[in-house]
Design an enzyme around this catalytic site. Structure first.
Site, PDB file in Angstrom:
ATOM      1  N   ARG A  61       0.821  -1.220   0.000  1.00  0.00           N
ATOM      2  CA  ARG A  61       0.000   0.000   0.000  1.00  0.00           C
ATOM      3  C   ARG A  61       0.855   1.270   0.000  1.00  0.00           C
ATOM      4  O   ARG A  61       0.451   2.304  -0.546  1.00  0.00           O
ATOM      5  CB  ARG A  61      -0.934  -0.009   1.215  1.00  0.00           C
ATOM      6  CG  ARG A  61      -2.045   1.036   1.119  1.00  0.00           C
ATOM      7  CD  ARG A  61      -3.090   0.844   2.205  1.00  0.00           C
ATOM      8  NE  ARG A  61      -2.479   0.749   3.490  1.00  0.00           N
ATOM      9  CZ  ARG A  61      -2.865  -0.074   4.476  1.00  0.00           C
ATOM     10  NH1 ARG A  61      -3.916  -0.842   4.314  1.00  0.00           N
ATOM     11  NH2 ARG A  61      -2.221  -0.119   5.618  1.00  0.00           N
ATOM     12  N   TYR A 114      -9.432  26.593  -3.830  1.00  0.00           N
ATOM     13  CA  TYR A 114     -10.226  25.672  -4.654  1.00  0.00           C
ATOM     14  C   TYR A 114     -11.522  25.335  -3.909  1.00  0.00           C
ATOM     15  O   TYR A 114     -11.486  24.986  -2.718  1.00  0.00           O
ATOM     16  CB  TYR A 114      -9.360  24.428  -4.862  1.00  0.00           C
ATOM     17  CG  TYR A 114      -9.914  23.314  -5.682  1.00  0.00           C
ATOM     18  CD1 TYR A 114     -10.293  23.514  -7.013  1.00  0.00           C
ATOM     19  CD2 TYR A 114     -10.020  22.029  -5.151  1.00  0.00           C
ATOM     20  CE1 TYR A 114     -10.771  22.464  -7.769  1.00  0.00           C
ATOM     21  CE2 TYR A 114     -10.492  20.972  -5.910  1.00  0.00           C
ATOM     22  CZ  TYR A 114     -10.866  21.200  -7.219  1.00  0.00           C
ATOM     23  OH  TYR A 114     -11.335  20.161  -7.968  1.00  0.00           O
ATOM     24  N   ASP A 187      -1.547  25.521  -2.144  1.00  0.00           N
ATOM     25  CA  ASP A 187      -1.938  24.687  -3.283  1.00  0.00           C
ATOM     26  C   ASP A 187      -1.277  25.313  -4.509  1.00  0.00           C
ATOM     27  O   ASP A 187      -1.664  26.387  -4.967  1.00  0.00           O
ATOM     28  CB  ASP A 187      -3.472  24.693  -3.403  1.00  0.00           C
ATOM     29  CG  ASP A 187      -3.967  23.820  -4.550  1.00  0.00           C
ATOM     30  OD1 ASP A 187      -3.204  23.601  -5.518  1.00  0.00           O
ATOM     31  OD2 ASP A 187      -5.131  23.382  -4.494  1.00  0.00           O
ATOM     32  N   LYS A 212      -3.436  17.751 -12.930  1.00  0.00           N
ATOM     33  CA  LYS A 212      -3.454  18.843 -13.891  1.00  0.00           C
ATOM     34  C   LYS A 212      -2.210  18.785 -14.783  1.00  0.00           C
ATOM     35  O   LYS A 212      -2.169  18.022 -15.719  1.00  0.00           O
ATOM     36  CB  LYS A 212      -3.595  20.179 -13.156  1.00  0.00           C
ATOM     37  CG  LYS A 212      -4.808  20.215 -12.197  1.00  0.00           C
ATOM     38  CD  LYS A 212      -6.133  20.204 -12.926  1.00  0.00           C
ATOM     39  CE  LYS A 212      -7.332  19.890 -12.051  1.00  0.00           C
ATOM     40  NZ  LYS A 212      -7.571  20.811 -10.954  1.00  0.00           N
TER      41      LYS A 212
END
Ligand SMILES: *Cc1c(COP(=O)(O)O)cnc(C)c1O
Length: 397
Positions: A61, A114, A187, A212
Site C-alpha cells: 500500500r 479551490y 496549493d 493537472k
C-alpha cells in the site's frame, strides 16, 4: 530445463505448479522508466523481516518501484526532503491538512482556495472541532498575520487562485508565520511545482493536483504534498498511512511519464496562453484579462519576482452581458472544450461566476467572468475560435 523454484515437479500437483509458476525471481533488465511493480503482498526474505518495519517495506500500500521513482522525481522538482502521494489533488489538500491539525486548532484559509478544499474545511474540519476563518487574499502579509490567534495552527493558501488569480507574497507570509509558530500550506497547482517552488520560499507544505499539469493528459487523478522539514515529511506520511490511501502503480507510472514532458508543455502552453491573453485584452467585448504574467496586471511584480514562467490558465471578464450571453460565448466555441479540470494538452473554457457564490471577498467584474485553459493547439486556431465566441456573445448581449 529450468527448475521451478521451490515446487519440484515430482512432489506437487499440476494445479500447485500452475498457481506458483512464472513468479518473478531475479534482476530485471534496465528500461528508461521504472518497472510497473504491482503488489499488495511484499514477499519478505525471512521470518525476522516480517515485523522489521525499519529495514523492509512490508506491504504494497505504501507504494513500490514506480511510486518510489515518482516520489524521488517530485522531491527533486520541489526541492523537498520527501513527497507523499494521494489518490487525487483534493485528497492531497485534505490529507495534508488532517495530518498536521487536531481538535481545537484553527485554520486561516484564503477566500480564493479551490472550492472543494473550502467544502472540506466547512463540512469536515468544523465537524471535528477545528475552527476555520477565511481571509481576503489581497490582505498584506502583516495584516494576515495580525488575524492569527492562540489556536491558529495553519494558513492555507492558493496563489494564484484558480478562478480569480489573486497572488499572495508567500515568502513574506511564510517568514512571519514561522516566527509565530504557524504552519503554511499552499496549493501550487498553477505553478505545477515547476514554475514556482513554494518550499524554496519558506512555505512549509507544497501541495499540487498532479492531475493537472504533471499528468498533462486529463486522464489520471493524483496529488502530492511536499515538505523540507523531515519531521513534517514524516507527519504527512503518517497521515497517509493512518487514512489508508494508496495509488496504483499504473497511475504512478503515468504520472512520471507526464513529468518528463512537463517543462516542454508548460513552456509552450504558457507562452501561447500569454499571447492569447494579450490578444484578448484588445478585443472590444473584453473588459479585463486576469493573468498575473500580463504586464500591468495587479500581481505582475509578484509573479515576475517568484515565477520562471506562466501556465496556460487565466481568466477574463466580458464587457457587460448576461449569464445567457456568456453561455452563448461558450456554446459557439468549437475547439475549446467545455469542462472542469485543466493542465491537459487541450484547450478548455468555463464561466466561473457560479463558483464564486460562497466567497466572502470575491472581486466583482464588469460582466461574466470566464476561464480559459490554453492547450497545445495552434494559437491562430484558438484565437479564431474565441473570436467566434465573442461574436456570439455580442449578438446575445
Ligand atoms: C483540480 C484542482 C484540485 C483537485 O485536484 P483533483 O485531482 O481533481 O482532486 C486542487 N486544487 C486545484 C487548484 C485544482 O485546480
Amino acid at each position: 530445463m529450468a527448475q521451478v523454484r521451490s515446487t519440484p515437479s515430482t512432489r506437487v500437483t499440476q494445479e500447485t505448479r500452475l498457481i506458483r509458476a512464472g513468479a518473478h525471481d531475479g534482476e530485471l533488465v534496465k528500461t528508461v522508466g521504472p518497472p510497473i511493480q504491482k503488489g499488495s503482498t511484499v514477499l519478505l526474505p525471512n521470518a525476522a523481516a516480517l515485523y522489521d518495519d525499519d529495514s523492509f517495506l512490508t506491504y504494497g500500500r505504501a507504494g513500490l518501484a514506480a511510486h518510489d521513482a515518482l516520489r524521488q522525481a517530485l522531491s527533486e522538482m520541489e526541492g523537498a526532503a520527501g513527497v507523499c502521494l494521494y489518490p487525487s489533488g483534493l485528497s492531497a489538500v485534505t490529507g495534508a491538512v488532517l495530518a498536521v491539525l487536531q481538535a481545537g486548532d484553527e485554520v486561516l484559509a484564503a477566500d480564493n482556495i479551490y472550492k472543494p478544499s473550502r467544502r472540506f474545511c466547512d463540512n469536515v474540519l468544523k465537524r471535528y472541532g477545528i475552527g476555520v476563518r477565511y481571509f481576503d487574499p489581497r490582505l498584506s502579509p502583516e495584516a494576515l498575520l495580525d488575524l492569527t490567534g492562540e489556536r491558529t495552527r495553519l494558513i492555507m493558501m492558493e496563489s494564484p487562485g484558480s478562478l480569480t488569480f489573486e497572488m499572495m507574497d508567500l515568502a513574506a507570509v511564510a517568514e512571519l508565520a514561522k516566527a509565530k509558530g504557524v504552519l503554511t500550506l499552499t496549493d501550487n497547482t498553477w505553478g505545477a511545482g515547476y514554475l514556482f517552488k513554494p518550499l524554496e520560499h519558506g512555505v512549509d507544505i507544497s501541495v499540487q493536483a498532479l492531475t493537472k499539469y504533471v499528468g498533462g493528459h486529463s486522464d489520471v487523478f493524483m496529488g502530492s504534498a511536499a515538505a523540507r522539514d523531515p519531521a513534517l515529511v514524516h507527519q504527512l506520511a503518517e497521515g497517509v498511512h493512518n487514512l489508508g490511501w494508496s495509488v496504483s502503480a499504473d497511475d504512478a507510472y503515468q504520472m512520471l511519464r507526464g513529468l518528463r514532458t512537463l517543462p516542454a508543455r508548460l513552456k509552450a502552453q504558457g507562452e501561447s496562453g500569454l499571447r492569447i491573453a494579450t490578444w484578448l485584452a484588445a478585443q472590444p467585448e473584453v473588459a479585463e484579462v486576469i493573468h498575473p504574467a500580463l504586464p500591468g496586471a495587479a500581481d505582475h511584480a509578484l509573479w515576475a519576482r517568484d515565477y520562471s514562467g506562466a501556465c496556460g490558465l487565466f481568466g477574463f471578464a466580458l464587457k457587460g452581458g448576461t449569464p445567457q450571453a456568456a453561455d452563448a460565448f461558450l456554446d459557439a466555441l468549437k475547439l475549446f472544450g467545455l469542462g472542469f479540470s485543466w493542465g491537459g494538452f487541450e484547450s478548455l473554457a468555463i464561466v466561473s461566476d457560479p463558483q464564486l457564490g460562497k466567497r466572502k471577498f470575491a472581486p466583482t467584474y464588469d460582466g461574466p467572468l470566464m476561464r480559459l485553459h490554453i492547450g497545445l493547439e495552434t494559437e491562430q486556431d484558438l484565437m479564431a475560435d474565441l473570436r467566434r465566441g465573442l461574436d456570439a456573445f455580442s449578438a446575445a448581449r
